[in-house]
Structures are given as structure tokens and as C-alpha cells.
Motif scaffolding. Sequence first.
Motif, PDB file in Angstrom:
ATOM      1  N   ILE A  42       0.415  -1.193  -0.170  1.00  0.00           N
ATOM      2  CA  ILE A  42       0.076   0.365   0.093  1.00  0.00           C
ATOM      3  C   ILE A  42       0.854   1.183   0.458  1.00  0.00           C
ATOM      4  O   ILE A  42       2.034   1.761   0.793  1.00  0.00           O
ATOM      5  CB  ILE A  42      -0.820  -0.047   0.956  1.00  0.00           C
ATOM      6  N   GLN A  43       0.342   1.637  -1.298  1.00  0.00           N
ATOM      7  CA  GLN A  43       1.377   3.709  -0.816  1.00  0.00           C
ATOM      8  C   GLN A  43       0.753   4.124   0.321  1.00  0.00           C
ATOM      9  O   GLN A  43      -0.142   4.724  -0.716  1.00  0.00           O
ATOM     10  CB  GLN A  43       1.540   3.722  -2.598  1.00  0.00           C
ATOM     11  N   TYR A  44       1.394   4.778   1.019  1.00  0.00           N
ATOM     12  CA  TYR A  44       1.150   5.410   2.484  1.00  0.00           C
ATOM     13  C   TYR A  44       1.849   6.885   2.394  1.00  0.00           C
ATOM     14  O   TYR A  44       2.994   6.363   2.792  1.00  0.00           O
ATOM     15  CB  TYR A  44       1.045   4.509   3.663  1.00  0.00           C
ATOM     16  N   PRO A  45       2.189   7.786   1.250  1.00  0.00           N
ATOM     17  CA  PRO A  45       3.379   8.422   1.605  1.00  0.00           C
ATOM     18  C   PRO A  45       3.800   9.647   2.497  1.00  0.00           C
ATOM     19  O   PRO A  45       2.508   9.758   3.161  1.00  0.00           O
ATOM     20  CB  PRO A  45       2.492   9.506   0.671  1.00  0.00           C
ATOM     21  N   THR A  46       4.582   9.788   2.893  1.00  0.00           N
ATOM     22  CA  THR A  46       4.926  10.723   4.180  1.00  0.00           C
ATOM     23  C   THR A  46       5.517  11.824   3.918  1.00  0.00           C
ATOM     24  O   THR A  46       5.849  12.017   2.230  1.00  0.00           O
ATOM     25  CB  THR A  46       5.478   9.486   5.098  1.00  0.00           C
ATOM     26  N   GLN A  47       5.550  12.922   4.218  1.00  0.00           N
ATOM     27  CA  GLN A  47       6.283  14.536   3.999  1.00  0.00           C
ATOM     28  C   GLN A  47       7.030  14.588   4.610  1.00  0.00           C
ATOM     29  O   GLN A  47       8.091  15.536   4.238  1.00  0.00           O
ATOM     30  CB  GLN A  47       5.058  14.906   4.133  1.00  0.00           C
ATOM     31  N   ASN A  48       8.037  13.010   5.459  1.00  0.00           N
ATOM     32  CA  ASN A  48       8.755  13.654   6.146  1.00  0.00           C
ATOM     33  C   ASN A  48      10.610  13.104   5.601  1.00  0.00           C
ATOM     34  O   ASN A  48      10.338  11.896   5.298  1.00  0.00           O
ATOM     35  CB  ASN A  48       8.498  13.442   7.361  1.00  0.00           C
ATOM     36  N   TYR A  49      10.882  14.213   4.528  1.00  0.00           N
ATOM     37  CA  TYR A  49      11.815  13.274   3.956  1.00  0.00           C
ATOM     38  C   TYR A  49      12.697  14.665   3.064  1.00  0.00           C
ATOM     39  O   TYR A  49      12.607  15.338   3.569  1.00  0.00           O
ATOM     40  CB  TYR A  49      11.915  12.467   2.384  1.00  0.00           C
ATOM     41  N   ASN A  50      13.965  14.217   2.978  1.00  0.00           N
ATOM     42  CA  ASN A  50      15.287  15.420   2.673  1.00  0.00           C
ATOM     43  C   ASN A  50      14.663  15.242   1.506  1.00  0.00           C
ATOM     44  O   ASN A  50      15.020  14.658  -0.021  1.00  0.00           O
ATOM     45  CB  ASN A  50      16.379  14.517   2.478  1.00  0.00           C
ATOM     46  N   ARG A  51      14.293  16.885   0.362  1.00  0.00           N
ATOM     47  CA  ARG A  51      14.335  16.976  -0.768  1.00  0.00           C
ATOM     48  C   ARG A  51      15.548  17.797  -1.446  1.00  0.00           C
ATOM     49  O   ARG A  51      15.055  17.901  -2.671  1.00  0.00           O
ATOM     50  CB  ARG A  51      12.880  18.064  -1.025  1.00  0.00           C
ATOM     51  N   GLU A  52      16.613  17.356  -1.097  1.00  0.00           N
ATOM     52  CA  GLU A  52      17.916  18.204  -1.237  1.00  0.00           C
ATOM     53  C   GLU A  52      18.635  16.952  -1.667  1.00  0.00           C
ATOM     54  O   GLU A  52      19.857  16.821  -2.932  1.00  0.00           O
ATOM     55  CB  GLU A  52      17.646  19.297  -0.332  1.00  0.00           C
ATOM     56  N   LEU A  53      18.187  16.294  -1.053  1.00  0.00           N
ATOM     57  CA  LEU A  53      19.485  14.763  -1.332  1.00  0.00           C
ATOM     58  C   LEU A  53      18.653  13.373  -1.984  1.00  0.00           C
ATOM     59  O   LEU A  53      17.825  13.489  -1.413  1.00  0.00           O
ATOM     60  CB  LEU A  53      20.004  13.695   0.224  1.00  0.00           C
ATOM     61  N   THR A  54      19.882  12.726  -2.875  1.00  0.00           N
ATOM     62  CA  THR A  54      19.369  11.416  -2.814  1.00  0.00           C
ATOM     63  C   THR A  54      19.786  10.260  -1.925  1.00  0.00           C
ATOM     64  O   THR A  54      21.079  10.328  -2.426  1.00  0.00           O
ATOM     65  CB  THR A  54      19.575  11.448  -4.400  1.00  0.00           C
ATOM     66  N   ASN A  55      19.436   9.878  -1.867  1.00  0.00           N
ATOM     67  CA  ASN A  55      19.650   8.268  -1.400  1.00  0.00           C
ATOM     68  C   ASN A  55      20.647   7.278  -2.106  1.00  0.00           C
ATOM     69  O   ASN A  55      20.592   6.982  -3.396  1.00  0.00           O
ATOM     70  CB  ASN A  55      18.571   7.790  -0.477  1.00  0.00           C
ATOM     71  N   GLU A  56      21.790   7.435  -1.615  1.00  0.00           N
ATOM     72  CA  GLU A  56      23.034   6.659  -1.923  1.00  0.00           C
ATOM     73  C   GLU A  56      22.679   5.272  -2.632  1.00  0.00           C
ATOM     74  O   GLU A  56      23.443   4.454  -2.948  1.00  0.00           O
ATOM     75  CB  GLU A  56      23.811   6.801  -1.688  1.00  0.00           C
ATOM     76  N   LEU A  57      22.401   3.955  -0.901  1.00  0.00           N
ATOM     77  CA  LEU A  57      21.594   3.108  -1.005  1.00  0.00           C
ATOM     78  C   LEU A  57      22.540   2.314  -0.982  1.00  0.00           C
ATOM     79  O   LEU A  57      23.079   1.926  -1.734  1.00  0.00           O
ATOM     80  CB  LEU A  57      20.883   2.906  -2.247  1.00  0.00           C
ATOM     81  N   ARG A  58      23.874   2.528   0.208  1.00  0.00           N
ATOM     82  CA  ARG A  58      24.543   1.219   0.680  1.00  0.00           C
ATOM     83  C   ARG A  58      24.332   0.221   1.405  1.00  0.00           C
ATOM     84  O   ARG A  58      25.345  -0.107   1.833  1.00  0.00           O
ATOM     85  CB  ARG A  58      26.036   2.620   0.701  1.00  0.00           C
ATOM     86  N   GLY A  59      23.733   0.528   2.049  1.00  0.00           N
ATOM     87  CA  GLY A  59      23.253  -0.588   3.449  1.00  0.00           C
ATOM     88  C   GLY A  59      21.925  -0.241   3.688  1.00  0.00           C
ATOM     89  O   GLY A  59      20.204   1.005   3.152  1.00  0.00           O
ATOM     90  N   ILE A  60      21.578  -1.169   4.668  1.00  0.00           N
ATOM     91  CA  ILE A  60      19.656  -0.796   5.378  1.00  0.00           C
ATOM     92  C   ILE A  60      19.554  -1.256   6.825  1.00  0.00           C
ATOM     93  O   ILE A  60      20.311  -1.839   7.219  1.00  0.00           O
ATOM     94  CB  ILE A  60      19.189  -2.358   4.840  1.00  0.00           C
ATOM     95  N   VAL A  61      19.063  -0.639   7.273  1.00  0.00           N
ATOM     96  CA  VAL A  61      18.644  -0.150   8.593  1.00  0.00           C
ATOM     97  C   VAL A  61      17.096  -0.967   9.117  1.00  0.00           C
ATOM     98  O   VAL A  61      16.522  -0.671   8.870  1.00  0.00           O
ATOM     99  CB  VAL A  61      18.659   1.234   8.888  1.00  0.00           C
TER     100      VAL A  61
END
Length: 209
Positions: A42-61
Motif C-alpha cells: 500500500i502506497q502510504y506517502p509521508t512528507q517527512n523526507y529530505n528534498r535536497e538529497l538522493t539516497n545513495e543506497l549503500r545499506g539497510i537499517v
Amino acid sequence: MDKKKKRLSYIVATAAALGAAAAVFLLGPNDECEPEKDYFEIQYPTQNYNRELTNELRGIVLHHTALPTIERSLAVLTLPRNIVSTHCVVDTNGVRYVLCPPTTVAYHAGKSILNGREKCNEFTLGVEFQGNTQERPLTEHQIKSAVQYLVPIMRTYHISPDSVVTHAMVRDNYMKAYPERNTKDKVDITLTEYSRVMTALRAALEEER
């Protein structure tokens, strides 16, 4: 009512109860298979994210929500004033709530270090399991659904299983590097449940080779 219609009716009712008016329902490649084989997103969008950067995706938490209901968890992770979010929440029945795309920088790791690098939000994916693993274990649905979500991402972005960690791990790394900063301990998904997830994840990755 046949099995497929029952499953779809359940998900629609759940989304309506949560107020997810923009929800999108996705079936896997075989929409007739058993729930433990193929889970809804289910796509449940949040507004809480950084709009200036792109995630480099080097790991998972990996995290657990430590909240009693999925409704509470989604409210906390989407309420703007909380300045907290994640990429995906996996409910106890295996349904996944996707709050933002993998390449988005979400606010899930806080003060953290992974593989010697700070600010894990900028280069890791956050996955929350609904519930509190200090009180009860993850369901088999949660583990299988998380694996279903993570394997394609790990393949696409070449993320090693060694870079799949818990929130407590990256917080501990930060605390060791900066003991003078008085950072609080992070009690999160237990090592026992983390091990269960990693066993299933490594097995799935091995099967795809």
C-alpha cells in the motif's frame, strides 16, 4: 467470495480505515498464490523526507515500531511535526506500507554510523516491522514480506547482506565514536529477530544466484 476477492476486500477495508485515500494496491507476478507467498503493498506517502538529497543506497537499517497498532505507527511516521519517517513498514500480516521510494532520504536512523560513515539516513534504506520485538517475535508473514521487498532492492543497488543492520547497531557505532556526546542507547529489534530476518534474506539471495 473467492480467495483473491477476499484478500482484496480486506486490503481495501484496511486502507479505508487508515484514511489512505491515495493507496495503490500491487499484486505480485502470481496474484492467485497464497498470502505468505505474495504480499500486498500500500502506497502510504509521508512528507517527512529530505528534498535536497538522493539516497545513495549503500545499506539497510531494520527497526521495529514499538507501537501497539499499525495505525499509530503510520501516524507517527507521516506526521510532519515528528520529523521521523522510514521507507517501508511491514505489518504483522505481511502487508507492506511504502512511505517513500528507496532513493528518498528518509529520517529513520538519526545519529548513526555504518561501515565507518556517519549520517546513515543519506545512504541507507529504513524498514520498520510493526510491533515490539522485545515483547513478541516477528511473524513469519513479516519476515517473508520483508524479504520479498528487500531482495530486488539489494540486487538492483548491489547491497551486501553485511550492510543490513539494526538501528541499535548504527547507533552503537556512533556512541563508540563519540562517547562524549551523551547519545542515548537505542533499544530496537532484538538480535534474535534480526538473525531470523537475515537467515531468510541470505537464503533468498542465494536462491536467486
